[in-house]
Scaffold this active site. Structure first.
Site, PDB file in Angstrom:
ATOM      1  N   SER A 288      38.788  35.298  34.523  1.00 27.93           N
ATOM      2  CA  SER A 288      39.491  35.032  33.268  1.00 27.93           C
ATOM      3  C   SER A 288      40.868  35.690  33.225  1.00 27.93           C
ATOM      4  CB  SER A 288      38.636  35.494  32.090  1.00 27.93           C
ATOM      5  OG  SER A 288      38.332  36.867  32.207  1.00 27.93           O
TER       6      SER A 288
ATOM      7  N   ASP B  41      45.256  39.294  41.369  1.00 29.84           N
ATOM      8  CA  ASP B  41      43.848  38.973  41.093  1.00 29.84           C
ATOM      9  C   ASP B  41      43.286  39.979  40.088  1.00 29.84           C
ATOM     10  OD1 ASP B  41      41.327  37.845  41.256  1.00 29.84           O
ATOM     11  OD2 ASP B  41      41.106  38.114  43.421  1.00 29.84           O
ATOM     12  N   GLY B  42      42.181  39.633  39.472  1.00 31.92           N
ATOM     13  CA  GLY B  42      41.473  40.551  38.587  1.00 31.92           C
ATOM     14  C   GLY B  42      40.518  41.428  39.384  1.00 31.92           C
ATOM     15  N   ALA B  43      39.735  42.242  38.682  1.00 33.70           N
ATOM     16  CA  ALA B  43      38.733  43.083  39.344  1.00 33.70           C
ATOM     17  C   ALA B  43      37.650  43.423  38.333  1.00 33.70           C
ATOM     18  CB  ALA B  43      39.362  44.366  39.882  1.00 33.70           C
ATOM     19  N   ASP B  44      36.500  43.816  38.846  1.00 35.78           N
ATOM     20  CA  ASP B  44      35.400  44.234  37.967  1.00 35.78           C
ATOM     21  C   ASP B  44      35.416  45.740  37.737  1.00 35.78           C
ATOM     22  OD1 ASP B  44      34.166  41.588  37.677  1.00 35.78           O
ATOM     23  OD2 ASP B  44      33.952  41.770  39.839  1.00 35.78           O
TER      24      ASP B  44
ATOM     25  N   LYS C  95      34.827  43.724  43.335  1.00 34.40           N
ATOM     26  CA  LYS C  95      35.169  42.368  42.919  1.00 34.40           C
ATOM     27  C   LYS C  95      34.019  41.431  43.241  1.00 34.40           C
ATOM     28  CE  LYS C  95      39.046  40.422  43.664  1.00 34.40           C
ATOM     29  NZ  LYS C  95      38.914  39.791  42.333  1.00 34.40           N
TER      30      LYS C  95
ATOM     31  N   GLY D 193      32.515  39.470  40.592  1.00 36.13           N
ATOM     32  CA  GLY D 193      31.770  39.115  39.377  1.00 36.13           C
ATOM     33  C   GLY D 193      31.835  37.613  39.113  1.00 36.13           C
TER      34      GLY D 193
ATOM     35  N   GLU E 108      38.603  35.700  48.011  1.00 41.66           N
ATOM     36  CA  GLU E 108      39.518  36.693  47.422  1.00 41.66           C
ATOM     37  C   GLU E 108      39.876  37.782  48.431  1.00 41.66           C
ATOM     38  OE1 GLU E 108      38.240  36.471  42.710  1.00 41.66           O
ATOM     39  OE2 GLU E 108      37.152  37.817  44.021  1.00 41.66           O
TER      40      GLU E 108
HETATM   41  C1  5RP Z   1      35.932  36.932  40.752  1.00 43.23           C
HETATM   42  C2  5RP Z   1      36.426  38.312  40.551  1.00 43.23           C
HETATM   43  C3  5RP Z   1      37.175  38.582  39.275  1.00 43.23           C
HETATM   44  O1  5RP Z   1      38.445  38.995  39.600  1.00 43.23           O
HETATM   45  C4  5RP Z   1      36.475  39.655  38.503  1.00 43.23           C
HETATM   46  O2  5RP Z   1      35.132  39.236  38.306  1.00 43.23           O
HETATM   47  C5  5RP Z   1      37.156  39.900  37.166  1.00 43.23           C
HETATM   48  O3  5RP Z   1      36.998  38.778  36.355  1.00 43.23           O
HETATM   49  P1  5RP Z   1      37.548  38.755  34.863  1.00 43.23           P
HETATM   50  O4  5RP Z   1      39.022  38.823  34.941  1.00 43.23           O
HETATM   51  O5  5RP Z   1      37.034  37.440  34.308  1.00 43.23           O
HETATM   52  O6  5RP Z   1      36.941  39.938  34.155  1.00 43.23           O
HETATM   53  O7  5RP Z   1      36.273  39.194  41.351  1.00 43.23           O
HETATM   54  O8  5RP Z   1      35.148  36.848  41.908  1.00 43.23           O
END
Ligand code: 5RP
Length: 262
Positions: free
Chosen positions: A35, A89-92, A102, A104, A111
């Site tokens: 997201s 990119d995002g991360a968990d 990462k 999630g 990635e």
């Molecule tokens: C996808 C990922 C995402 O970057 C991670 O899950 C973060 O997602 P979000 O921005 O929806 O919290 O690793 O595989």
């Protein structure tokens, strides 16, 4: 106009908006999944539309590829691009050394390949993803479907000898069936609670037959951009050791942000 977004979306938006400022004309950019990354793709599309910059995007999932095309970002494969200037990119989870969990969103394999093939990886997050130690978020491990239950058992057995606080694992589901990644694999989520030595866990997991890749990103991330619900944004660069703060307002100049679903 940040009031038009929820605090969490404002945080994601300002992180994304600040991160695309790192993108320059002619760059090849890895496009993350999730997201927060979806906000980045929209911001990048808006930037390309407004400035006429020539940017090439390499998506890390079919979802991101679809969104990028919709936002007017030219999409090519990693093999066509070969090497990238930057991946955003995002991360968990993000620890103080900018090591990450990462996956999630189930896209950890592409990635990790894309981020590793980039001069720089920039992670965009809200403050909730910052942790002192990795492991509260379940660690995703991508495994081939063949013999996955045996692989899962082997993973759990291997964890017994490691500095972690749990060794239970669950296969990720999509309804009743295992979730299938873009590469046709399954994901095993490891409930470790606390990972004492992430580097060791990352290396050992990848030695197990059947494991394709794990969601620990060690020494890959260079910069983290942390957005806040107030519109405040922080930029931490691990290489230069710098910390910058900024403020960004949400202004939707067109229809780029009309579809906010990931
Ligand atoms: C996808 C990922 C995402 O970057 C991670 O899950 C973060 O997602 P979000 O921005 O929806 O919290 O690793 O595989």
């Amino acid at each position: 106009m940040t009031g038009e977004l929820s605090p969490i979306d404002t945080a994601k938006f300002v992180a994304a908006k600040r991160a695309v400022e790192f993108v320059e004309d002619g760059m090849k950019v890895g496009l993350g999944t999730g997201s927060t990354a979806a906000w980045m793709v929209r911001c990048l599309g808006e930037m390309i539309h407004d400035s006429g910059m020539k940017i090439i995007g390499v998506p890390t999932s079919s979802r991101t590829a679809d969104l990028a095309r919709k936002c007017g970002v030219k999409v090519v494969s990693l093999d066509e691009a070969k090497w990238l200037d930057v991946t955003i990119d995002g991360a968990d989870e993000v620890d103080p050394d900018l090591n990450l969990i990462k996956g999630g969103g189930g896209a950890l394999l592409q990635e990790k390949i894309v981020a590793t093939a980039s001069d720089r990886m920039i992670v965009i997050t809200d403050a909730s993803k910052q942790v002192e130690r990795l492991g509260a978020f379940p660690l995703p491990v991508e495994v081939v479907p063949f013999g996955w239950q045996t692989t899962k058992a082997l993973v759990e057995e291997t964890l017994a000898g490691m500095d972690v606080l749990g060794q239970e694992s669950t296969v990720r589901l999509n309804g009743e069936a295992p979730y299938v990644t873009d590469e046709g694999n399954y994901i095993i989520d490891l409930h470790l609670n606390r990972i004492g030595n992430p580097r060791q866990v990352a290396l050992v997991l990848n030695q197990i037959p059947g494991v394709v890749e794990n969601g620990l990103f060690i020494d890959i991330c260079d910069v983290v951009v942390i957005g806040h619900g107030s519109g405040r944004v922080e930029v931490n660069d691990i290489n230069s050791g710098t910390h910058e703060e900024d403020r960004i307002d949400f202004v939707d100049g067109g229809n780029m942000f009309s579809d906010l679903s990931d």
